[in-house]
Design a protein around this motif. Structure first.
Motif, PDB file in Angstrom:
ATOM      1  N   GLU A  62      -9.800   3.177   3.996  1.00 16.90           N
ATOM      2  CA  GLU A  62     -11.205   2.783   3.861  1.00 16.90           C
ATOM      3  C   GLU A  62     -11.390   1.309   4.229  1.00 16.90           C
ATOM      4  O   GLU A  62     -12.331   0.957   4.954  1.00 16.90           O
ATOM      5  CB  GLU A  62     -11.692   3.039   2.440  1.00 16.90           C
ATOM      6  N   ALA A  63     -10.488   0.465   3.765  1.00 13.84           N
ATOM      7  CA  ALA A  63     -10.572  -0.958   4.094  1.00 13.84           C
ATOM      8  C   ALA A  63     -10.403  -1.173   5.594  1.00 13.84           C
ATOM      9  O   ALA A  63     -11.083  -2.013   6.196  1.00 13.84           O
ATOM     10  CB  ALA A  63      -9.513  -1.742   3.316  1.00 13.84           C
ATOM     11  N   ARG A  64      -9.536  -0.418   6.208  1.00  9.06           N
ATOM     12  CA  ARG A  64      -9.329  -0.525   7.656  1.00  9.06           C
ATOM     13  C   ARG A  64     -10.600  -0.124   8.408  1.00  9.06           C
ATOM     14  O   ARG A  64     -11.008  -0.790   9.357  1.00  9.06           O
ATOM     15  CB  ARG A  64      -8.148   0.348   8.079  1.00  9.06           C
ATOM     16  N   ASN A  78       8.919   5.034   5.533  1.00  6.57           N
ATOM     17  CA  ASN A  78       8.400   3.683   5.329  1.00  6.57           C
ATOM     18  C   ASN A  78       7.056   3.700   4.619  1.00  6.57           C
ATOM     19  O   ASN A  78       6.836   2.943   3.667  1.00  6.57           O
ATOM     20  CB  ASN A  78       8.304   2.958   6.672  1.00  6.57           C
ATOM     21  N   ILE A  79       6.139   4.569   5.051  1.00  8.18           N
ATOM     22  CA  ILE A  79       4.830   4.594   4.394  1.00  8.18           C
ATOM     23  C   ILE A  79       4.893   5.250   3.017  1.00  8.18           C
ATOM     24  O   ILE A  79       4.070   4.947   2.156  1.00  8.18           O
ATOM     25  CB  ILE A  79       3.732   5.206   5.296  1.00  8.18           C
ATOM     26  N   VAL A  80       5.891   6.110   2.799  1.00  6.89           N
ATOM     27  CA  VAL A  80       6.145   6.623   1.453  1.00  6.89           C
ATOM     28  C   VAL A  80       6.625   5.479   0.569  1.00  6.89           C
ATOM     29  O   VAL A  80       6.118   5.285  -0.552  1.00  6.89           O
ATOM     30  CB  VAL A  80       7.167   7.782   1.473  1.00  6.89           C
ATOM     31  N   ASP A  81       7.583   4.693   1.055  1.00  4.98           N
ATOM     32  CA  ASP A  81       8.121   3.564   0.290  1.00  4.98           C
ATOM     33  C   ASP A  81       7.047   2.543  -0.057  1.00  4.98           C
ATOM     34  O   ASP A  81       7.108   1.887  -1.089  1.00  4.98           O
ATOM     35  CB  ASP A  81       9.250   2.873   1.051  1.00  4.98           C
ATOM     36  N   LYS A  82       6.039   2.400   0.792  1.00  2.51           N
ATOM     37  CA  LYS A  82       4.944   1.462   0.547  1.00  2.51           C
ATOM     38  C   LYS A  82       3.894   2.023  -0.419  1.00  2.51           C
ATOM     39  O   LYS A  82       2.952   1.341  -0.780  1.00  2.51           O
ATOM     40  CB  LYS A  82       4.272   1.068   1.861  1.00  2.51           C
ATOM     41  N   GLY A  83       4.053   3.290  -0.819  1.00  2.00           N
ATOM     42  CA  GLY A  83       3.134   3.889  -1.777  1.00  2.00           C
ATOM     43  C   GLY A  83       1.833   4.389  -1.172  1.00  2.00           C
ATOM     44  O   GLY A  83       0.884   4.675  -1.895  1.00  2.00           O
ATOM     45  N   LEU A  84       1.792   4.522   0.155  1.00  6.92           N
ATOM     46  CA  LEU A  84       0.582   4.985   0.824  1.00  6.92           C
ATOM     47  C   LEU A  84       0.534   6.501   0.941  1.00  6.92           C
ATOM     48  O   LEU A  84      -0.538   7.079   1.094  1.00  6.92           O
ATOM     49  CB  LEU A  84       0.487   4.350   2.219  1.00  6.92           C
ATOM     50  N   MET A 132      -2.336  -2.793   4.766  1.00  7.14           N
ATOM     51  CA  MET A 132      -2.370  -2.087   6.034  1.00  7.14           C
ATOM     52  C   MET A 132      -1.933  -3.021   7.162  1.00  7.14           C
ATOM     53  O   MET A 132      -1.432  -2.551   8.157  1.00  7.14           O
ATOM     54  CB  MET A 132      -3.784  -1.560   6.254  1.00  7.14           C
ATOM     55  N   TYR A 133      -2.137  -4.312   6.978  1.00  2.00           N
ATOM     56  CA  TYR A 133      -1.809  -5.288   8.014  1.00  2.00           C
ATOM     57  C   TYR A 133      -0.329  -5.282   8.378  1.00  2.00           C
ATOM     58  O   TYR A 133       0.034  -5.698   9.473  1.00  2.00           O
ATOM     59  CB  TYR A 133      -2.222  -6.694   7.572  1.00  2.00           C
ATOM     60  N   ASP A 134       0.523  -4.821   7.492  1.00  2.67           N
ATOM     61  CA  ASP A 134       1.957  -4.840   7.753  1.00  2.67           C
ATOM     62  C   ASP A 134       2.470  -3.535   8.356  1.00  2.67           C
ATOM     63  O   ASP A 134       3.665  -3.366   8.551  1.00  2.67           O
ATOM     64  CB  ASP A 134       2.735  -5.186   6.488  1.00  2.67           C
ATOM     65  N   ARG A 186      -0.029   3.571  11.062  1.00  8.16           N
ATOM     66  CA  ARG A 186      -1.449   3.799  10.758  1.00  8.16           C
ATOM     67  C   ARG A 186      -1.879   5.184  11.247  1.00  8.16           C
ATOM     68  O   ARG A 186      -2.595   5.900  10.549  1.00  8.16           O
ATOM     69  CB  ARG A 186      -2.322   2.716  11.386  1.00  8.16           C
ATOM     70  N   ASP A 187      -1.437   5.557  12.434  1.00  6.98           N
ATOM     71  CA  ASP A 187      -1.775   6.883  12.951  1.00  6.98           C
ATOM     72  C   ASP A 187      -1.183   7.983  12.076  1.00  6.98           C
ATOM     73  O   ASP A 187      -1.810   9.028  11.887  1.00  6.98           O
ATOM     74  CB  ASP A 187      -1.297   7.034  14.397  1.00  6.98           C
ATOM     75  N   LEU A 188       0.000   7.767  11.532  1.00  7.79           N
ATOM     76  CA  LEU A 188       0.572   8.728  10.590  1.00  7.79           C
ATOM     77  C   LEU A 188      -0.342   8.902   9.386  1.00  7.79           C
ATOM     78  O   LEU A 188      -0.589  10.030   8.941  1.00  7.79           O
ATOM     79  CB  LEU A 188       1.959   8.279  10.118  1.00  7.79           C
ATOM     80  N   LEU A 189      -0.847   7.786   8.850  1.00  2.83           N
ATOM     81  CA  LEU A 189      -1.751   7.864   7.704  1.00  2.83           C
ATOM     82  C   LEU A 189      -2.994   8.684   8.026  1.00  2.83           C
ATOM     83  O   LEU A 189      -3.401   9.536   7.241  1.00  2.83           O
ATOM     84  CB  LEU A 189      -2.191   6.464   7.264  1.00  2.83           C
ATOM     85  N   TYR A 190      -3.592   8.415   9.186  1.00  2.00           N
ATOM     86  CA  TYR A 190      -4.778   9.161   9.575  1.00  2.00           C
ATOM     87  C   TYR A 190      -4.454  10.650   9.723  1.00  2.00           C
ATOM     88  O   TYR A 190      -5.221  11.500   9.265  1.00  2.00           O
ATOM     89  CB  TYR A 190      -5.359   8.623  10.889  1.00  2.00           C
ATOM     90  N   ALA A 191      -3.340  10.973  10.347  1.00  2.00           N
ATOM     91  CA  ALA A 191      -2.956  12.376  10.552  1.00  2.00           C
ATOM     92  C   ALA A 191      -2.713  13.082   9.216  1.00  2.00           C
ATOM     93  O   ALA A 191      -3.115  14.229   9.034  1.00  2.00           O
ATOM     94  CB  ALA A 191      -1.715  12.471  11.437  1.00  2.00           C
ATOM     95  N   ILE A 192      -2.084  12.395   8.287  1.00  2.00           N
ATOM     96  CA  ILE A 192      -1.810  12.990   6.973  1.00  2.00           C
ATOM     97  C   ILE A 192      -3.106  13.150   6.186  1.00  2.00           C
ATOM     98  O   ILE A 192      -3.341  14.191   5.557  1.00  2.00           O
ATOM     99  CB  ILE A 192      -0.783  12.139   6.198  1.00  2.00           C
ATOM    100  N   ALA A 193      -3.970  12.140   6.237  1.00  2.00           N
ATOM    101  CA  ALA A 193      -5.236  12.193   5.496  1.00  2.00           C
ATOM    102  C   ALA A 193      -6.133  13.319   5.995  1.00  2.00           C
ATOM    103  O   ALA A 193      -6.907  13.879   5.223  1.00  2.00           O
ATOM    104  CB  ALA A 193      -5.962  10.853   5.593  1.00  2.00           C
TER     105      ALA A 193
END
Length: 95
Positions: A79-81, A49-55, A1-3, A9-16
Motif C-alpha cells: 500500500e505504501a509503495r 528473503n521476503i519471508v525472512d523480512k516478514g512480508l 520496501m526500499y530494500d 517486489r514483483d514476487l509480493l505483487y504476485a503472491i498478493a
C-alpha cells in the motif's frame, strides 16, 4: 520496501494477487509477466528473503509443497509503495 529488488517486489505483487499460491504458481505467473524463464535458483532464495523480512508467510501444503501468503506487514508495504507511485504517475491514469 526500499530494500527489496524489483524482482522481490514483483514476487509480493504476485503472491498478493493469488490465494496462497505455491512456488510453481508464482513462478508461472512471473514467467508470463517477464516473458522468460524464471530459474528455481532465482525464485526460491528471493522467496526466502521476503519471508525472512516478514512480508510473506510460508506454509506447508504437503511434504513437497509450500504455499505463500502475504502478511499484514506485506500488505502495508504494498500500500505504501502504491501511494508513493501515485505521487508520480497517478495523474497519468486518472483520465
Amino acid at each position: 520496501m526500499y530494500d527489496l529488488t524489483g524482482f522481490q517486489r514483483d514476487l509480493l505483487y504476485a503472491i498478493a494477487g493469488q490465494d496462497e499460491p505455491h512456488g510453481l504458481a508464482i513462478k508461472e505467473e512471473l514467467e508470463d509477466y517477464y516473458e522468460s524463464e524464471i530459474h528455481h535458483g532465482r525464485l526460491y532464495p528471493n522467496l526466502d528473503n521476503i519471508v525472512d523480512k516478514g512480508l510473506v508467510e510460508k506454509g506447508t501444503a504437503d511434504q513437497r509443497t509450500n504455499y505463500y501468503s502475504i502478511t499484514a506487514r506485506g500488505r502495508r508495504e504494498l500500500e505504501a509503495r502504491r501511494d508513493w507511485e501515485d505521487q508520480y504517475v497517478g495523474d497519468l491514469f486518472s483520465e
